[in-house]
Write a protein that holds these residues in place. Structure first.
Motif, PDB file in Angstrom:
ATOM      1  N   LEU A 244      67.245  43.721  78.773  1.00 37.05           N
ATOM      2  CA  LEU A 244      68.589  43.311  78.361  1.00 37.05           C
ATOM      3  C   LEU A 244      68.641  41.875  77.866  1.00 37.05           C
ATOM      4  CD1 LEU A 244      70.771  44.874  81.220  1.00 37.05           C
ATOM      5  CD2 LEU A 244      70.731  45.558  78.812  1.00 37.05           C
ATOM      6  N   LEU A 245      67.980  40.989  78.605  1.00 36.82           N
ATOM      7  CA  LEU A 245      68.125  39.551  78.336  1.00 36.82           C
ATOM      8  C   LEU A 245      66.950  38.934  77.589  1.00 36.82           C
ATOM      9  CD1 LEU A 245      69.497  38.550  81.859  1.00 36.82           C
ATOM     10  CD2 LEU A 245      70.798  39.118  79.788  1.00 36.82           C
ATOM     11  N   GLY A 246      65.846  39.677  77.482  1.00 36.79           N
ATOM     12  CA  GLY A 246      64.645  39.146  76.845  1.00 36.79           C
ATOM     13  C   GLY A 246      63.735  38.507  77.879  1.00 36.79           C
ATOM     14  N   GLY A 247      62.464  38.342  77.495  1.00 35.93           N
ATOM     15  CA  GLY A 247      61.500  37.745  78.414  1.00 35.93           C
ATOM     16  C   GLY A 247      60.087  38.100  77.988  1.00 35.93           C
ATOM     17  N   GLU A 248      59.211  38.213  78.957  1.00 33.46           N
ATOM     18  CA  GLU A 248      57.812  38.505  78.670  1.00 33.46           C
ATOM     19  C   GLU A 248      57.331  39.688  79.508  1.00 33.46           C
ATOM     20  OE1 GLU A 248      55.751  34.858  79.454  1.00 33.46           O
ATOM     21  OE2 GLU A 248      56.153  34.047  77.436  1.00 33.46           O
ATOM     22  N   ALA A 249      56.324  40.395  78.985  1.00 29.92           N
ATOM     23  CA  ALA A 249      55.708  41.513  79.699  1.00 29.92           C
ATOM     24  C   ALA A 249      54.203  41.444  79.503  1.00 29.92           C
ATOM     25  CB  ALA A 249      56.248  42.849  79.199  1.00 29.92           C
ATOM     26  N   THR A 250      53.465  41.884  80.498  1.00 29.99           N
ATOM     27  CA  THR A 250      52.007  41.895  80.432  1.00 29.99           C
ATOM     28  C   THR A 250      51.529  43.225  79.871  1.00 29.99           C
ATOM     29  OG1 THR A 250      51.843  40.409  82.333  1.00 29.99           O
ATOM     30  CG2 THR A 250      49.872  41.675  81.752  1.00 29.99           C
ATOM     31  N   VAL A 251      50.675  43.150  78.849  1.00 31.31           N
ATOM     32  CA  VAL A 251      50.167  44.354  78.190  1.00 31.31           C
ATOM     33  C   VAL A 251      48.661  44.460  78.428  1.00 31.31           C
ATOM     34  CG1 VAL A 251      49.922  45.585  76.006  1.00 31.31           C
ATOM     35  CG2 VAL A 251      51.921  44.134  76.399  1.00 31.31           C
ATOM     36  N   PRO A 252      48.172  45.555  79.023  1.00 31.19           N
ATOM     37  CA  PRO A 252      46.728  45.721  79.202  1.00 31.19           C
ATOM     38  C   PRO A 252      46.062  46.066  77.876  1.00 31.19           C
ATOM     39  CG  PRO A 252      47.881  47.682  79.956  1.00 31.19           C
ATOM     40  CD  PRO A 252      48.935  46.682  79.587  1.00 31.19           C
ATOM     41  N   THR A 253      44.855  45.586  77.671  1.00 32.72           N
ATOM     42  CA  THR A 253      44.060  45.947  76.505  1.00 32.72           C
ATOM     43  C   THR A 253      42.686  46.399  77.011  1.00 32.72           C
ATOM     44  OG1 THR A 253      42.935  43.850  76.043  1.00 32.72           O
ATOM     45  CG2 THR A 253      45.219  44.067  75.270  1.00 32.72           C
ATOM     46  N   MET A 254      41.788  46.766  76.117  1.00 27.98           N
ATOM     47  CA  MET A 254      40.458  47.202  76.516  1.00 27.98           C
ATOM     48  C   MET A 254      39.611  46.043  77.026  1.00 27.98           C
ATOM     49  SD  MET A 254      40.349  50.453  76.225  1.00 27.98           S
ATOM     50  CE  MET A 254      38.583  50.733  76.434  1.00 27.98           C
ATOM     51  N   GLU A 255      40.045  44.805  76.775  1.00 35.67           N
ATOM     52  CA  GLU A 255      39.270  43.636  77.204  1.00 35.67           C
ATOM     53  C   GLU A 255      39.989  42.841  78.284  1.00 35.67           C
ATOM     54  OE1 GLU A 255      36.651  42.295  73.445  1.00 35.67           O
ATOM     55  OE2 GLU A 255      38.812  42.317  73.052  1.00 35.67           O
ATOM     56  N   PHE A 272      55.688  48.123  69.989  1.00 42.48           N
ATOM     57  CA  PHE A 272      55.227  46.898  69.340  1.00 42.48           C
ATOM     58  C   PHE A 272      53.763  47.089  68.932  1.00 42.48           C
ATOM     59  CE2 PHE A 272      58.659  45.700  72.114  1.00 42.48           C
ATOM     60  CZ  PHE A 272      59.380  44.748  71.398  1.00 42.48           C
ATOM     61  N   ARG A 273      53.440  46.737  67.708  1.00 45.82           N
ATOM     62  CA  ARG A 273      52.072  46.876  67.195  1.00 45.82           C
ATOM     63  C   ARG A 273      51.320  45.554  67.357  1.00 45.82           C
ATOM     64  NH1 ARG A 273      49.365  50.366  63.760  1.00 45.82           N
ATOM     65  NH2 ARG A 273      51.295  51.556  63.476  1.00 45.82           N
ATOM     66  N   LEU A 274      50.275  45.591  68.163  1.00 47.21           N
ATOM     67  CA  LEU A 274      49.434  44.413  68.360  1.00 47.21           C
ATOM     68  C   LEU A 274      48.160  44.610  67.558  1.00 47.21           C
ATOM     69  CD1 LEU A 274      49.917  44.000  72.229  1.00 47.21           C
ATOM     70  CD2 LEU A 274      51.339  43.148  70.357  1.00 47.21           C
ATOM     71  N   ARG A 275      48.075  43.937  66.441  1.00 46.85           N
ATOM     72  CA  ARG A 275      46.997  44.197  65.487  1.00 46.85           C
ATOM     73  C   ARG A 275      45.643  43.699  65.992  1.00 46.85           C
ATOM     74  NH1 ARG A 275      49.049  46.358  61.111  1.00 46.85           N
ATOM     75  NH2 ARG A 275      51.260  46.017  60.596  1.00 46.85           N
ATOM     76  N   GLY A 276      44.620  44.537  65.735  1.00 50.75           N
ATOM     77  CA  GLY A 276      43.258  44.158  66.062  1.00 50.75           C
ATOM     78  C   GLY A 276      42.881  44.293  67.516  1.00 50.75           C
ATOM     79  N   LEU A 277      43.701  44.966  68.314  1.00 47.16           N
ATOM     80  CA  LEU A 277      43.408  45.123  69.741  1.00 47.16           C
ATOM     81  C   LEU A 277      43.094  46.577  70.107  1.00 47.16           C
ATOM     82  CD1 LEU A 277      46.000  42.717  71.428  1.00 47.16           C
ATOM     83  CD2 LEU A 277      43.592  42.306  70.857  1.00 47.16           C
ATOM     84  N   GLY A 278      42.800  47.381  69.090  1.00 47.66           N
ATOM     85  CA  GLY A 278      42.461  48.774  69.346  1.00 47.66           C
ATOM     86  C   GLY A 278      40.959  48.990  69.456  1.00 47.66           C
ATOM     87  N   MET A 279      40.493  50.167  69.032  1.00 47.44           N
ATOM     88  CA  MET A 279      39.076  50.521  69.127  1.00 47.44           C
ATOM     89  C   MET A 279      38.302  49.975  67.930  1.00 47.44           C
ATOM     90  SD  MET A 279      38.631  52.237  71.922  1.00 47.44           S
ATOM     91  CE  MET A 279      37.091  53.123  71.687  1.00 47.44           C
ATOM     92  N   GLY A 289      41.046  48.781  65.278  1.00 46.25           N
ATOM     93  CA  GLY A 289      42.374  49.335  65.093  1.00 46.25           C
ATOM     94  C   GLY A 289      43.410  48.512  65.853  1.00 46.25           C
ATOM     95  N   ASP A 290      44.621  49.049  65.948  1.00 44.38           N
ATOM     96  CA  ASP A 290      45.718  48.325  66.582  1.00 44.38           C
ATOM     97  C   ASP A 290      46.035  48.917  67.954  1.00 44.38           C
ATOM     98  OD1 ASP A 290      45.848  46.887  64.219  1.00 44.38           O
ATOM     99  OD2 ASP A 290      47.428  48.163  63.374  1.00 44.38           O
ATOM    100  N   LEU A 291      46.721  48.136  68.752  1.00 40.58           N
ATOM    101  CA  LEU A 291      47.226  48.589  70.048  1.00 40.58           C
ATOM    102  C   LEU A 291      48.735  48.749  69.930  1.00 40.58           C
ATOM    103  CD1 LEU A 291      46.733  49.178  73.085  1.00 40.58           C
ATOM    104  CD2 LEU A 291      47.169  46.747  73.500  1.00 40.58           C
ATOM    105  N   LEU A 292      49.225  49.936  70.224  1.00 35.54           N
ATOM    106  CA  LEU A 292      50.655  50.214  70.158  1.00 35.54           C
ATOM    107  C   LEU A 292      51.216  50.159  71.575  1.00 35.54           C
ATOM    108  CD1 LEU A 292      50.514  53.195  67.637  1.00 35.54           C
ATOM    109  CD2 LEU A 292      50.797  50.760  67.162  1.00 35.54           C
ATOM    110  N   ALA A 293      52.010  49.129  71.845  1.00 39.84           N
ATOM    111  CA  ALA A 293      52.577  48.919  73.177  1.00 39.84           C
ATOM    112  C   ALA A 293      53.992  49.501  73.217  1.00 39.84           C
ATOM    113  CB  ALA A 293      52.606  47.429  73.509  1.00 39.84           C
TER     114      ALA A 293
END
Length: 320
Positions: A244-255, A272-279, A289-293
């Motif tokens: 609702l108010l905005g903030g931050e979140a932790t996203v796991p990746t392969m690394e 949210f598309r995080l580019r370059g964090l996929g396979m 590839g990208d990571l889709l959060a």
């Protein structure tokens, strides 16, 4: 020698199609994979049984022979016949001679399979018998038969030996190795490159003695990440107040985990598309590839009376 009901091992019906068999194998292989069950002999045994069942039922030729000969062997055994007296060679017909262990290894390859598998696919079927190669410990014992005057190495020359290997998504990301062992104790190390997908084939030229070995890779499903091509999708829990108010979140990746900025008013399911964090790309591992959060808004539970009162006031304000 015990009869192996491969359909029962995978938990599928005898008329199951290719997709059902593949789905059942992937589920069980993930459940009993050694990486998930370290130092567990029972899980290792079940993993080998599942792999053997899939080796047969996923191959139309092997499945057809199993359906025909396996059922007849079971009937013979139940009627009181001794397994060692069963005439597997009688199905082939024609003049035969016994193959040497070396010829059998060149033709069929070594395999960590049961004696039932070896009897069914290692004897009496001629040079067209297997064409595949298993992984792991002991080699295929006993002897096989093929038409007199034929070339025992013809099958090995004319087609590649194929081995199905299972890897985790982490192994597909980082790259992995597998050790194959032939019946004479020779070990061959296979390197599985980064970025492999299910169905990818890794060719080991000349490793099959008279031909190549093809490693057919099966990437097991992952509990956290869902893969589509070289892209990965992951669900990211976000509390109601941050959404609702905005903030931050932790996203796991392969690394390692990364921090994602969540705009105010973010809806559940927003991606949210995080580019370059996929396979890694199989042909160009330096490209990824990208990571889709995908945001998964978690509603608060066990509200106190004060919190309920505040939410009631908020609803009243929104309805004015």
């Amino acid at each position: 020698m015990e009869y192996k009901d491969y359909y029962k091992t995978l938990g599928v019906a005898r008329n199951a199609d290719e997709k059902e068999i593949k789905r059942a194998f992937r589920k069980l292989a993930q459940q009993y994979h050694p990486d998930r069950n370290p130092n567990d002999p029972e899980a290792e045994r079940k993993f080998k049984e599942v792999n053997e069942a899939n080796t047969v039922l996923s191959d139309p030729e092997k499945r057809s022979k199993y359906d025909r000969f396996g059922a007849q062997w079971e009937q013979y055994s139940r009627a009181g016949g001794r397994p060692e007296d069963f005439n597997w060679g009688g199905f082939g017909g024609g003049n035969t001679r016994t193959m040497t262990p070396e010829e059998m290894e060149a033709l069929f390859g070594g395999g960590d399979f049961s004696s039932f598998f070896e009897s069914l696919f290692g004897g009496g079927m001629g040079a067209g018998g297997m064409g595949g190669r298993g992984m792991g410990g002991r080699g295929m014992g006993g002897s096989a038969r093929y038409p007199r005057g034929g070339d025992p190495f013809a099958a090995a020359r004319s087609r590649n030996q194929e081995v199905t290997v299972s890897v985790t998504l982490t192994e597909a990301f980082q790259g992995a190795t597998r050790t194959l062992e032939s019946s004479d104790g020779t070990r061959i190390q296979a390197n599985i490159p980064r970025g492999v997908r299910s169905g990818s084939k890794v060719r080991m030229r000349g490793a099959g003695g008279q031909g190549d070995i093809l490693l057919k890779v099966e990437v097991l499903p992952d509990r956290q990440f869902e893969r589509t091509g070289d892209d990965l999708r992951v669900k990211v829990p976000v509390d109601l107040y941050t959404a609702l108010l905005g903030g931050e979140a932790t996203v796991p990746t392969m690394e390692q985990s990364v921090v994602l900025t969540i705009p105010a008013g973010t809806q559940n399911g927003r991606t949210f598309r995080l580019r370059g964090l996929g396979m890694p790309d199989l042909k160009h591992p330096d490209q990824r590839g990208d990571l889709l959060a995908e945001v998964e808004v978690a509603l608060p539970t066990n509200l106190s009376d004060a919190e309920k009162q505040l939410f009631t006031q908020l609803r009243a304000l929104r309805n004015q």
